[in-house]
Design a protein around this motif. Structure first.
Motif, PDB file in Angstrom:
ATOM      1  N   ASP A   1      21.431  35.634  58.178  1.00 25.39           N
ATOM      2  CA  ASP A   1      20.900  34.450  58.850  1.00 25.39           C
ATOM      3  C   ASP A   1      21.135  34.608  60.356  1.00 25.39           C
ATOM      4  N   LEU A   2      20.051  34.582  61.129  1.00 27.55           N
ATOM      5  CA  LEU A   2      20.126  34.888  62.558  1.00 27.55           C
ATOM      6  C   LEU A   2      20.220  33.602  63.381  1.00 27.55           C
TER       7      LEU A   2
ATOM      8  N   ALA B   1      26.312  37.130  52.117  1.00 29.49           N
ATOM      9  CA  ALA B   1      25.523  36.520  53.198  1.00 29.49           C
ATOM     10  C   ALA B   1      26.339  36.513  54.486  1.00 29.49           C
ATOM     11  N   LEU B   2      25.663  36.875  55.575  1.00 28.07           N
ATOM     12  CA  LEU B   2      26.313  36.949  56.885  1.00 28.07           C
ATOM     13  C   LEU B   2      25.509  36.171  57.900  1.00 28.07           C
ATOM     14  N   THR B   3      26.200  35.583  58.862  1.00 28.82           N
ATOM     15  CA  THR B   3      25.538  34.972  60.010  1.00 28.82           C
ATOM     16  C   THR B   3      25.679  35.917  61.191  1.00 28.82           C
ATOM     17  N   LEU B   4      24.578  36.140  61.903  1.00 23.82           N
ATOM     18  CA  LEU B   4      24.651  36.917  63.141  1.00 23.82           C
ATOM     19  C   LEU B   4      24.428  35.961  64.302  1.00 23.82           C
ATOM     20  N   GLU B   5      25.346  35.934  65.245  1.00 21.89           N
ATOM     21  CA  GLU B   5      25.201  35.132  66.472  1.00 21.89           C
ATOM     22  C   GLU B   5      24.795  36.107  67.557  1.00 21.89           C
ATOM     23  N   LEU B   6      23.536  35.974  68.027  1.00 20.49           N
ATOM     24  CA  LEU B   6      22.983  37.005  68.903  1.00 20.49           C
ATOM     25  C   LEU B   6      22.595  36.431  70.261  1.00 20.49           C
TER      26      LEU B   6
ATOM     27  N   ASN C   1      19.356  41.161  73.596  1.00 24.32           N
ATOM     28  CA  ASN C   1      19.927  40.679  72.341  1.00 24.32           C
ATOM     29  C   ASN C   1      19.002  40.944  71.156  1.00 24.32           C
ATOM     30  N   VAL C   2      17.687  40.926  71.410  1.00 24.86           N
ATOM     31  CA  VAL C   2      16.736  41.284  70.350  1.00 24.86           C
ATOM     32  C   VAL C   2      16.990  42.735  69.918  1.00 24.86           C
ATOM     33  N   ALA C   3      17.172  43.620  70.905  1.00 26.30           N
ATOM     34  CA  ALA C   3      17.420  45.037  70.585  1.00 26.30           C
ATOM     35  C   ALA C   3      18.707  45.189  69.773  1.00 26.30           C
ATOM     36  N   TYR C   4      19.746  44.435  70.125  1.00 25.28           N
ATOM     37  CA  TYR C   4      20.987  44.498  69.334  1.00 25.28           C
ATOM     38  C   TYR C   4      20.708  44.060  67.893  1.00 25.28           C
ATOM     39  N   GLY C   5      20.001  42.953  67.734  1.00 24.16           N
ATOM     40  CA  GLY C   5      19.730  42.405  66.398  1.00 24.16           C
ATOM     41  C   GLY C   5      18.974  43.397  65.528  1.00 24.16           C
ATOM     42  N   VAL C   6      17.973  44.041  66.108  1.00 25.63           N
ATOM     43  CA  VAL C   6      17.168  45.007  65.353  1.00 25.63           C
ATOM     44  C   VAL C   6      18.060  46.168  64.891  1.00 25.63           C
ATOM     45  N   GLN C   7      18.914  46.644  65.780  1.00 24.21           N
ATOM     46  CA  GLN C   7      19.778  47.786  65.427  1.00 24.21           C
ATOM     47  C   GLN C   7      20.804  47.405  64.354  1.00 24.21           C
ATOM     48  N   VAL C   8      21.330  46.178  64.443  1.00 29.80           N
ATOM     49  CA  VAL C   8      22.286  45.719  63.430  1.00 29.80           C
ATOM     50  C   VAL C   8      21.623  45.689  62.053  1.00 29.80           C
ATOM     51  N   ILE C   9      20.408  45.143  61.992  1.00 33.96           N
ATOM     52  CA  ILE C   9      19.706  45.042  60.706  1.00 33.96           C
ATOM     53  C   ILE C   9      19.380  46.446  60.184  1.00 33.96           C
TER      54      ILE C   9
ATOM     55  N   PRO D   1      27.029  39.280  71.329  1.00 36.01           N
ATOM     56  CA  PRO D   1      26.692  39.191  69.902  1.00 36.01           C
ATOM     57  C   PRO D   1      27.915  39.403  69.011  1.00 36.01           C
ATOM     58  N   TYR D   2      27.956  38.694  67.912  1.00 39.82           N
ATOM     59  CA  TYR D   2      29.031  38.894  66.929  1.00 39.82           C
ATOM     60  C   TYR D   2      28.538  38.431  65.563  1.00 39.82           C
ATOM     61  N   THR D   3      29.236  38.883  64.535  1.00 34.97           N
ATOM     62  CA  THR D   3      28.873  38.481  63.173  1.00 34.97           C
ATOM     63  C   THR D   3      29.948  37.557  62.609  1.00 34.97           C
ATOM     64  N   VAL D   4      29.518  36.600  61.810  1.00 33.46           N
ATOM     65  CA  VAL D   4      30.445  35.584  61.300  1.00 33.46           C
ATOM     66  C   VAL D   4      30.423  35.565  59.776  1.00 33.46           C
TER      67      VAL D   4
END
Ligand SMILES: [Zn+2]
Length: 336
Positions: free
Chosen positions: A142-143, A210-215, A225-233, A152-155
């Motif tokens: 969940d983004l 299930a994970l939350t990503l705070e981007l 931050n979009v680039a970070y999100g894409v790489q994380v996924i 960015p961090y994951t929760v």
């Protein structure tokens, strides 16, 4: 064209991409309001991963991250399994730049698992939740977006006694693959009281990782931050063998003491006075116990208060506003 190029000899395309809708309501002017659904399905069976975004209507970055993932999947099709997405879970809030579902002012991410006969947020939540459950996903991401000045961090939601240990352990393993700072909500934090009503918290209670990503920032699409999100996924799809193994998985640059450690979240560094905040730290900084993080001045420029961190921590973000009053959070920290 690229999508089916390699598949001419095959009886089935290697990957099928579909865009569709789910109805959420019909307006008083008879306009139909719908949720967009995106699906990329490989011919070979494998895990299902769900991507969800914009539960909070002002958090727009995740929508673009999902679009970019689907763009990338056209160039590099899935090897197996399915990626499914609700890219815009709260179109009603999105259109007016509001966190909430406009009519009724409800928070969709406090309305899960939802109820088809409940409030509007409950009905939308139920539509989303039931569809996700039916697919038996290996992982749901969940983004979200955070303060304007944040990294960015994951929760991970706090583990509840009734939650399945295995789902929680798998969630922790996936979190380590994100390459981001890892934040674990404490079961004693005030947020934990509502975590069973969030999408990720409700899924964990149904044994689904299930994970939350705070981007990063809300309101505007921040391309970094979009680039970070894409790489994380992509890291996670690779971990599930749904895309090719990466030689060098993405990792956000961070101090080695904080890498792959589960940090506890704290926004408990509060102001005790009213005035204007001048920040002394920035997101990503590592700070020591008793280190000043901000100073608060009155209208004449007289120093009223120096806000300090009680513990060694990494700064996740600082407030979007420099207006201080007693009890206002000044910085968010990840504590060792
Ligand atoms: Zn959010």
């Amino acid at each position: 064209m690229g999508l089916y190029m390699n598949d001419r000899s095959a009886s089935r395309p290697r990957q099928r991409v579909r865009y569709s809708f789910r109805n959420i309501l019909t307006g008083s002017d008879l306009s139909r309001r719908r949720l967009a659904v995106m699906t990329a399905e490989a011919a070979r069976t494998g895990p299902t991963v769900w991507l969800t975004a914009c539960a909070h209507g002002d958090e727009v970055g995740g929508v673009v991250i999902i679009q970019e993932i689907f763009r990338q999947l056209k160039r590099k099709p899935l090897l197996c399994g399915e990626v499914r997405a609700f890219p815009l879970m709260n179109p009603l809030g999105f259109e007016v730049g509001s966190r909430h579902i406009t009519m009724g002012g409800e928070d969709l991410n406090r309305s899960f698992p939802g109820n088809q006969h409940g409030s509007l947020a409950g009905r939308i939540a139920a539509t989303i939740f039931q569809e996700i459950l039916q697919t038996g996903p290996a992982l749901v991401l969940d983004l979200h977006n955070d303060w304007r000045n944040s990294i960015p961090y994951t929760v991970i939601d706090p583990r509840r006694k009734s939650a399945n240990r295995e789902a929680y352990a798998r969630t922790r393993r996936f979190a380590r693959c994100t390459g981001l700072l890892l934040v674990e909500e404490s079961s004693k934090s005030p947020e934990s009281l509502v975590s069973h009503r969030t999408l990720t918290g409700s899924l964990l209670l149904r044994d689904i990782p299930a994970l939350t990503l705070e981007l990063g920032e809300a309101y505007v699409v921040n391309e970094t931050n979009v680039a970070y999100g894409v790489q994380v996924i992509w890291n996670l799809l690779s971990e599930l063998s749904m895309v090719a193994t990466q030689e060098k998985p993405f990792e956000f640059e961070m101090h080695r003491d904080f890498r792959r450690r589960f940090l506890s979240y704290s926004d408990g560094t509060l102001s005790s006075t009213s005035g204007i905040i001048r920040f002394l730290v920035k997101p990503g900084d590592v700070i020591d116990a008793d280190q000043p993080v901000a100073k608060i001045y009155n209208a004449f420029g007289k120093l009223l208060e120096t806000v300090v961190s009680a513990q060694r921590a990494v700064v996740l973000g600082h407030s979007d506003s420099s207006v201080a009053f007693p009890g206002v959070p000044v910085v968010a920290l990840g504590l060792l």
